[in-house]
Design an enzyme around this catalytic site. Structure first.
Site, PDB file in Angstrom:
ATOM      1  N   PHE A   1     -35.399 -57.500-135.758  1.00 39.04           N
ATOM      2  CA  PHE A   1     -35.570 -58.869-135.266  1.00 39.04           C
ATOM      3  C   PHE A   1     -35.177 -59.028-133.796  1.00 39.04           C
ATOM      4  O   PHE A   1     -34.836 -60.108-133.352  1.00 39.04           O
ATOM      5  CB  PHE A   1     -34.794 -59.861-136.148  1.00 39.04           C
ATOM      6  CG  PHE A   1     -34.964 -59.613-137.618  1.00 39.04           C
ATOM      7  CD1 PHE A   1     -36.210 -59.799-138.218  1.00 39.04           C
ATOM      8  CD2 PHE A   1     -33.923 -59.137-138.398  1.00 39.04           C
ATOM      9  CE1 PHE A   1     -36.389 -59.537-139.570  1.00 39.04           C
ATOM     10  CE2 PHE A   1     -34.096 -58.866-139.752  1.00 39.04           C
ATOM     11  CZ  PHE A   1     -35.334 -59.067-140.340  1.00 39.04           C
TER      12      PHE A   1
ATOM     13  N   LEU B   1     -54.933 -57.365-140.996  1.00 41.36           N
ATOM     14  CA  LEU B   1     -55.162 -55.980-141.398  1.00 41.36           C
ATOM     15  C   LEU B   1     -54.823 -55.761-142.872  1.00 41.36           C
ATOM     16  O   LEU B   1     -55.532 -55.068-143.586  1.00 41.36           O
ATOM     17  CB  LEU B   1     -54.331 -55.038-140.529  1.00 41.36           C
ATOM     18  CG  LEU B   1     -54.774 -54.999-139.049  1.00 41.36           C
ATOM     19  CD1 LEU B   1     -53.714 -54.312-138.207  1.00 41.36           C
ATOM     20  CD2 LEU B   1     -56.117 -54.299-138.907  1.00 41.36           C
TER      21      LEU B   1
ATOM     22  N   GLN C   1     -44.873 -61.038-143.890  1.00 40.75           N
ATOM     23  CA  GLN C   1     -44.306 -61.279-142.561  1.00 40.75           C
ATOM     24  C   GLN C   1     -44.304 -62.754-142.213  1.00 40.75           C
ATOM     25  O   GLN C   1     -43.350 -63.273-141.639  1.00 40.75           O
ATOM     26  CB  GLN C   1     -45.147 -60.539-141.524  1.00 40.75           C
ATOM     27  CG  GLN C   1     -44.872 -59.083-141.520  1.00 40.75           C
ATOM     28  CD  GLN C   1     -44.789 -58.623-140.092  1.00 40.75           C
ATOM     29  OE1 GLN C   1     -43.845 -58.934-139.378  1.00 40.75           O
ATOM     30  NE2 GLN C   1     -45.779 -57.907-139.649  1.00 40.75           N
TER      31      GLN C   1
ATOM     32  N   GLU D   1     -43.858 -63.006-135.651  1.00 43.65           N
ATOM     33  CA  GLU D   1     -42.974 -64.083-135.213  1.00 43.65           C
ATOM     34  C   GLU D   1     -43.580 -65.473-135.409  1.00 43.65           C
ATOM     35  O   GLU D   1     -42.878 -66.477-135.364  1.00 43.65           O
ATOM     36  CB  GLU D   1     -42.583 -63.831-133.751  1.00 43.65           C
ATOM     37  CG  GLU D   1     -41.741 -62.569-133.685  1.00 43.65           C
ATOM     38  CD  GLU D   1     -41.607 -61.939-132.311  1.00 43.65           C
ATOM     39  OE1 GLU D   1     -40.606 -62.213-131.655  1.00 43.65           O
ATOM     40  OE2 GLU D   1     -42.495 -61.172-131.913  1.00 43.65           O
TER      41      GLU D   1
END
Ligand SMILES: Cc1cc2nc3c(=O)[nH]c(=O)nc-3n(C[C@H](O)[C@H](O)[C@H](O)COP(=O)(O)OP(=O)(O)OC[C@H]3O[C@@H](n4cnc5c(N)ncnc54)[C@H](O)[C@@H]3O)c2cc1C
Ligand code: SF4
Ligand code: FES
Ligand code: FES
Lengths: 772, 204, 333
Positions: free
Chosen positions: A257, A664, A672, A739
């Site tokens: 992170f 993808l 995520q 993010e």
């Protein structure tokens, strides 16, 4: 072969992760390994006047206690932030900044144990080596230091702030377009508010560690890293060694992170200690020490003045961000560069300011430019919508734009309102009654809120090696990182799709400094940049094999002009209709195997950017190039509940819709985005590094009192990934997603809290104590 | 599976109390013999290296520890069983979760010496000898119940115990009873889905 | 961690001897004591591991009293469905504490004796902490961060809050603690076990060195059945209380015959709110009287910088807990 891109492939490293055989840095234990421990300063600023190490030395099991006087050959690595505006996420960088940045990738410009100065609390002052970790830690506890204590302050004073590199050199730090005063004077409604965000620490579950082993003049370092290149080149430079004599190994990283990106003093101390001991040494940094020996998200103040006409169209937009930095570095995470890209407005002024206090240098933590600034921006937009009596979604719609409001270039793709429409649908935004406090359920006050998410598309040069065998396997090798992002899997998917192989047949090896250069795993770059290099390698394989088989005397493609042959899903196809599976073509060649280096370069990359990346730095092109502005967009909607008696704030539902170019892997991308949204819940409601003002220390330095969400805090999370095509960003059409998920969440929650309770909270985190 | 356990359900406890042999002790403390075998009246001295014996994943292991050696460091550093992770060393994260005599515990706050003779299951002991995975392992992989994977060994052991204890009745109950395992990557909803799948017999 | 001599007695007599002779700390589950030893806050020369005294495990619901062995595990007791029905406050205050893993290890005797989470106490880098180093001062009161400190029972020497949950249920219901020490066996009212900091915050209980808690008993009263533990915290689980209340109620028609109120997360010791109880006895329990009781519970509270919220929050938590208890008294959930 089935198309593997944009499907939900299970992680290729899943079997290792569920069986405990995925090896993280501290799991490597070279034979004869000793254990290190850090002793750190109890005062924040001053001079070390003495140290009594006798008790530590007497502790059974302790083999050595190194102080700055007694640790031979300890080297520092500076430059990552040094020399002016040089945080990795400083952006856009001009050529001179890129050069200073690439001069020596490293870390803070002040390093502990070089001299007697103490410049922040928790600064390493000694290094203990012992036979066991317990003995080393005990030794460190037994060191008694004395100091000349000077005054210190840990909280920044926003009134005492500055702009770095102002004037001609400001490079986007201060930007004015039109006239904000004029714009405010014609506005029907104005929001003029200040939003405050706290210090936060990354707290990856894997603790920081470093293991060093010298064999003669060759060095191996195991360390969880987001940038093995940065690490290797920094270490090699410091010791004046060739890069090839330094091995840096980081196959699995237990969360990063932003916290594992640089070369840190604890690593270099461990390397020096191993050298002095003539034996490998492993250091596991304790959880409390993790708060001071690396970086963090600096605290910030976000000032907004936004004016709009009666229809909601913005007439003025001003954003001044003041964020904390250390006394010795100017670390900028320029959020104003992102906020000013959001909404159409003729009059814009943004300012990026810093204010100093006595800490180690901050750095980047998930969405380093965006988390705090979008809490401000998107709260301010909500306040504006309320003043205008508009639906907050409609306010965004009215101000949507297909050109960057300042740079005046088109967005390469922008699906902001599509995201809002999708999430409104799934969430049921239409059921919201706008009046504050109008929605309740038993003892709970209910509120709905929304906010925009965005993340810049940073693209960096990358290489990748791909070797294909006619037996049906491919090896993909690059110095990229899987910090939980699914990189192993998506690289295999890209190769599988292009080469026509099953995903399992594509073996991906990463996380070593020796491999072909791939960018730092930060700024959501890896899939786009390193992935494009893998893609390029596969196309190269196709071209080279096409050239070989077309020159053969027989075979389906014999005699065809190789320029007329393309590779599609593992099949070489000629324009004339002839075709041959790549694997078959490969089998017909003499070697039966082929190895190439793929490259990703973008026309917007300058040589200096490429050079920076190849030296271990962060030479990002974009998000604004001379032609285009590249951003991913999304929208989040949240239901918040506030309890009547306990005043607890809970989030039963959080929905997001995101458009980030090609997806993808739908499984890992979902994870995520979801993880980012959960980080947003943490930022909104839990996370704060508390400070002890008189002694200038971080206070709640553990993960019982530094709260991050637990399982029970997370209920319905829905993630929608919209189809979006972007041919400009890179050949895969990929934008980053690592993010994006966190960016809108805190504001959406704050806006929902307002809707539920009528309380407008302009600081993070928002806690029970704010609700009474 | 290599551990057999009676869940720490109450009710049994009532039969046992002071004076009688504790049925609860027999459940939870099963197999834990105290280090008194090696110790004299004066106890185990600070810098002595007593031998202890543990049954780890069905295999007997003998090791020497110090009094202060914690179970997690004994597993990782003494025995090289690095599947068990350390995330805080202070009982705050659950990364070090193992099954001790069938019950999930944080191995970082347990002294190795105090569990001499115990049966321990770590993540290394879940798959069958032929390599086929425990249903919970399969479910975690399928449901993408992790990202970085660092918290995963602890989560998986905790999840197995969560079902064994009878605390997986609803999604809400799973969330509450899986809250002793922090996941910084935020895989929680997928972890809940994995536990539900195993509870419902949909994996393995 | 300082190394130590490890004793693992098999009998209570041996344990008492070992504790007396070694001057060491008692080790039960170790989730407090091992943690504090790791961070250098406790540095005992010896540990006396009493978990071999399996006689002290188990618990029992009798007609007049509920008995808990000092070595009963938090998880086992929390899961006892009979206890859930008979005395919900005693199980809720257990399962809402810590985590499943910690509750599998931690014992009730250790639980009631857990130490404060005051960050200054827990970090030896701070020179000032009267509780850790008597006479050294108090970093919290010397300009420190006090928003998590106690608003009740503090002194000018120390304002550290007692962090535990279960103790609130015990103090509310007049529990007794039975111990065996150098001076023999004794029974202590739970309310007398913990000491307010005064000038000696380092002395937290009236237990003597080497005195071992054997069992805890709770008299069975009607209010136990309609009892509740309400815990307010910033995250949903695995967090210490910002404010909590252990309550129980016995109604006579609409009037309150017996009521119990204890406060967690706000005081230096387990805290019985007797004045608030008195305000309700003989009156009807309504939202208004419940709120008034909450207000009275904090009438003597002293806010520190940043902790004013605890007074309002604590009062609301008391009121909310009472409303749940009332609904339980009326046969609800
Ligand atoms: C991360 C974390 C979160 C937590 N959250 C909560 C929470 O939310 N709520 C809550 O209430 N608690 C919480 N706790 C505290 C936990 O409940 C206690 O640590 C535990 O109950 C202590 O029991 P133990 O058996 O482990 O005690 P030990 O650590 O063994 O002992 C604790 C103390 O009691 C003494 N002692 C133990 N048994 C006896 C005895 N029979 N006679 C005399 N002295 C004895 C020991 O010498 C020591 O001083 C948390 C702890 C951690 C680490
Ligand atoms: S409040 Fe008490 S425990 Fe905390 S620093 Fe002050 S004296 Fe120490
Ligand atoms: S390492 Fe044991 S709980 Fe965190
Ligand atoms: S998967 Fe990374 S911490 Fe859980």
């Amino acid at each position: 072969m089935a198309q593997t891109i944009n499907t939900a492939v299970t992680r290729t490293d899943a079997p290792r992760k569920v069986t405990g055989t995925a090896t993280y840095a501290a799991d490597f234990m070279p034979a004869g390994m000793l254990h290190g421990a850090l002793a750190t300063s109890s005062v924040a600023v001053g001079t070390l006047t003495g140290m009594d190490i006798s008790k530590a030395e007497a502790e059974p099991g302790v083999l050595a206690v190194f102080t700055r006087e007694t640790l031979p050959d300890y080297k520092s690595v500076k430059g990552f932030y040094a020399g002016g505006p040089g945080s990795a996420s400083f952006w856009p960088m001009n050529e001179s900044q890129l050069r200073s940045y690439s001069a020596g990738p490293g870390s803070a410009s002040f390093w502990p144990m070089e001299d007697a100065r103490i410049r922040y609390a928790g600064q390493p002052i000694a290094y203990v080596v012992a036979e066991t970790a317990a003995a080393a830690r005990r030794g460190a506890q037994l060191i008694e230091a004395t100091y000349d204590i000077a005054e210190s302050t840990i909280a920044m004073d926003p009134a005492d702030s500055f702009v770095i590199g102002a004037g001609d050199d400001s490079d986007g730090m201060v930007i004015t377009k039109g006239d904000v005063a004029e714009g405010l004077s014609v506005a029907t409604q104005i929001v003029d508010s200040e939003y405050v965000t706290p210090f936060q620490h990354h707290n990856p579950m894997e603790m920081f560690s470093a293991t060093a082993e010298w064999r003669g003049d060759r060095l191996t370092v195991w360390m969880p890293s987001q940038s093995v290149k940065t690490l290797r080149s920094g270490i090699a430079k410091a010791y004046d060694m060739s890069e090839t004599s330094v091995r840096v190994i980081s196959p699995f990283v237990g969360g990063a992170f932003g916290s594992k990106a640089g070369v840190t003093p604890y690593t270099m101390l461990t390397i020096a200690a191993a050298k002095a001991m003539g034996a490998p040494v492993r250091l596991i940094v304790t959880r409390p020490q993790m708060y001071t020996v690396a970086t963090f998200r600096p605290e910030s103040v976000q000032r907004f003045r936004i004016g709009a006409d009666a229809a909601g169209k913005l007439t003025a937009f001003e954003h001044i961000e003041i964020s904390q930095t250390s006394q010795f570095d100017a670390v900028v995470n320029p959020g104003t560069h992102i906020t000013r890209a959001m909404y159409a407005c003729p009059n814009i002024h943004t300012e990026q300011r810093l204010s100093r206090s006595d800490t180690n240098s901050g750095g980047f933590m998930r969405a380093p430019n965006e988390m705090q600034t979008f809490f401000g921006l998107e709260s301010a937009m909500d306040e504006l919508a309320i003043k205008l009596g508009m639906d907050p979604v409609e306010l965004r719609r009215v101000n949507d734009t297909d050109r960057h409001p300042v740079a005046d270039v088109p967005f390469s793709s922008r699906s902001l309102m599509e995201s809002y429409d999708a999430v409104a649908d799934s969430f049921g935004w239409a059921n919201r009654t706008p009046e504050v406090g109008s929605m309740t359920d038993g003892d709970w006050l209910v509120g709905y809120g929304c906010a925009t998410a965005t993340y810049p598309t940073n693209i960096l040069a990358s290489n990748a090696r791909v070797r294909m065998h006619s037996t049906g396997e491919a090896y993909i090798e690059l110095a990229a990182h899987d910090v939980g992002t699914g990189t192993y899997t998506i690289m295999a998917q890209i190769a599988a799709a292009r080469l026509g192989l099953p995903v399992e047949a594509c073996d991906v090896v990463m996380g070593e400094g020796d491999m072909p250069v791939a960018p730092l795993a930060g700024g959501s770059t890896t899939a786009a940049s390193a992935g494009s290099a893998v893609h390029d390698a596969c196309l190269k394989i196709g071209r080279q094999i096409a050239a070989q088989v077309s020159a053969m005397s027989e075979g389906p493609l014999s005699g065809v002009d190789p320029a007329a042959i393309t590779l599609e899903n593992g099949v070489l196809k000629a324009s004339g209709g002839q075709s041959q599976p790549l694997i078959e073509a490969l089998a017909s060649t003499a070697t039966g195997q082929i190895e190439v280096i793929g490259e990703f370069r973008h026309k917007a990359m300058t040589d200096q950017m490429i050079k920076t990346t190849f030296q271990g730095g962060y030479g990002s092109a974009g998000p604004v190039t001379p032609e285009m502005a590249m951003f991913a967009f999304g929208a989040e909607m949240v239901e918040v509940r506030v309890h009547r008696w306990t005043h607890e704030i809970r989030v039963p539902r959080l929905h997001g819709a995101f458009a980030a170019g090609t997806i993808l892997n739908r499984k890992t991308a979902h994870s995520q985005l979801m993880g980012g949204m959960i980080w947003g819940i943490g930022s909104a409601l839990h996370e704060v590094t508390e400070i002890d003002t008189p002694r200038a220390r971080f206070l709640n330095t553990n993960i019982a009192e530094y709260l991050i969400p637990v399982n029970a805090d997370v209920r319905e999370i829905r993630v929608e990934m919209l189809d979006e095509r972007d041919d400009y960003v890179n050949p895969l059409g990929v934008k980053g997603i690592g993010e994006l998920g966190i960016v809108g969440t805190a504001a959406a929650i704050a806006n929902a809290v307002y809707h539920a309770t009528g309380k407008r909270l302009r600081h993070l985190p928002i806690r029970t104590s704010d609700m009474v | 599976m290599s551990h057999n356990k009676v869940p720490p359900r109450a009710g049994i406890s009532r039969r046992s109390f002071l004076g009688s042999t504790g049925a609860v002790g027999a459940v939870l403390g099963a197999g834990t013999q105290h280090a008194s075998a090696q110790q004299s009246d004066t106890g185990v001295a600070p810098n002595s290296q007593p031998k202890i014996e543990l049954t780890i994943n069905g295999k007997r292991r003998t090791l020497t520890v110090e009094p202060r050696t914690t179970l997690v460091e004994a597993l990782r550093d003494n025995l090289g069983l690095t599947g068990t992770k350390i995330g805080c060393n202070q009982g705050q994260c659950g990364a070090c979760t193992i099954l001790l005599n069938g019950n999930r515990v944080n191995s970082c706050l347990i002294l190795a010496l105090s569990v001499n003779g115990a049966k321990i299951t770590t993540v290394e002991g879940l798959a069958n000898p032929d390599g086929s995975l425990h249903p919970m392992q399969t479910a975690f992989a399928e449901h993408d119940a992790f990202q970085c994977g660092y918290c995963t060994p602890g989560q998986i052991l905790s999840a197995i115990a969560c079902i064994d204890e009878g605390h997986a009745g609803s999604a809400d109950e799973i969330r509450e009873y899986m809250s002793g395992n922090l996941c910084r990557c935020g895989a929680y909803p997928n972890i809940v889905a994995a536990v539900e799948a195993v509870r419902d017999g949909k994996e393995g | 961690m300082r190394n130590f001599t490890y004793h693992s007695p098999r009998t209570l007599a041996d344990a008492l001897d070992a504790a007396r002779e070694s001057g060491g700390d008692i080790l039960a589950g170790g989730t407090t004591v091992v943690d504090l030893m790791k961070i250098g806050v406790r540095e005992p020369a010896a540990l006396v591991d009493i978990t071999g005294l399996t006689d002290l495990e188990g618990h029992e619901i009798g007609p007049n009293s509920i008995r808990f062995g000092a070595l009963a595990r938090m998880s086992v007791v929390a899961n006892d469905q009979e206890l859930v029905a008979a005395a919900p406050v005693l199980t809720e205050s257990l399962w809402k504490a810590a985590s499943p893993q910690l509750r599998n290890v931690a014992r009730l005797g250790g639980n009631i004796l857990q130490r404060t989470r005051c960050p200054y106490f827990r970090d030896t880098a701070y020179a000032q902490c009267n509780k850790r180093e008597p006479g050294s001062g108090c970093a919290a009161l010397d300009g420190g961060e006090t928003s998590h400190h106690a608003v009740l029972g503090g002194s000018s020497s120390c304002v550290a809050k007692y962090p535990g949950d279960w103790a609130q249920a015990l103090i509310a219901f007049d529990a007794e603690v039975h111990t065996q020490g150098p001076g023999g066996r004794r029974t202590i009212l739970f309310a007398d076990l913990h000491l307010m900091p005064g000038d000696t915050p380092e002395v937290e209980t009236i237990l003597q060195q080497g005195e071992i808690v054997i069992e805890i008993t709770v008299p069975v009263v009607p209010a136990l059945k309609a009892s509740h533990y309400l815990k307010a915290r910033d995250r949903e689980s695995y967090a210490f209380a910002s404010a909590s209340a252990a309550v129980g109620i016995e109604l006579d028609g609409d009037t309150v015959r017996d009521v119990r109120i204890a406060l967690g997360g706000v005081a230096t010791t387990p805290w019985r709110a007797s004045a608030a109880e008195d305000s309700l006895k003989g009156s009807p329990l309504t939202e208004a009287t419940a709120r008034e009781a909450g207000r009275i519970a904090f009438a003597e509270a002293q806010e520190l910088e940043g902790s004013a919220y605890k007074i309002k929050l604590g009062a609301d938590v008391v009121a909310g807990a009472l409303m749940t208890a009332k609904s339980r008294a009326n046969g609800g959930k």
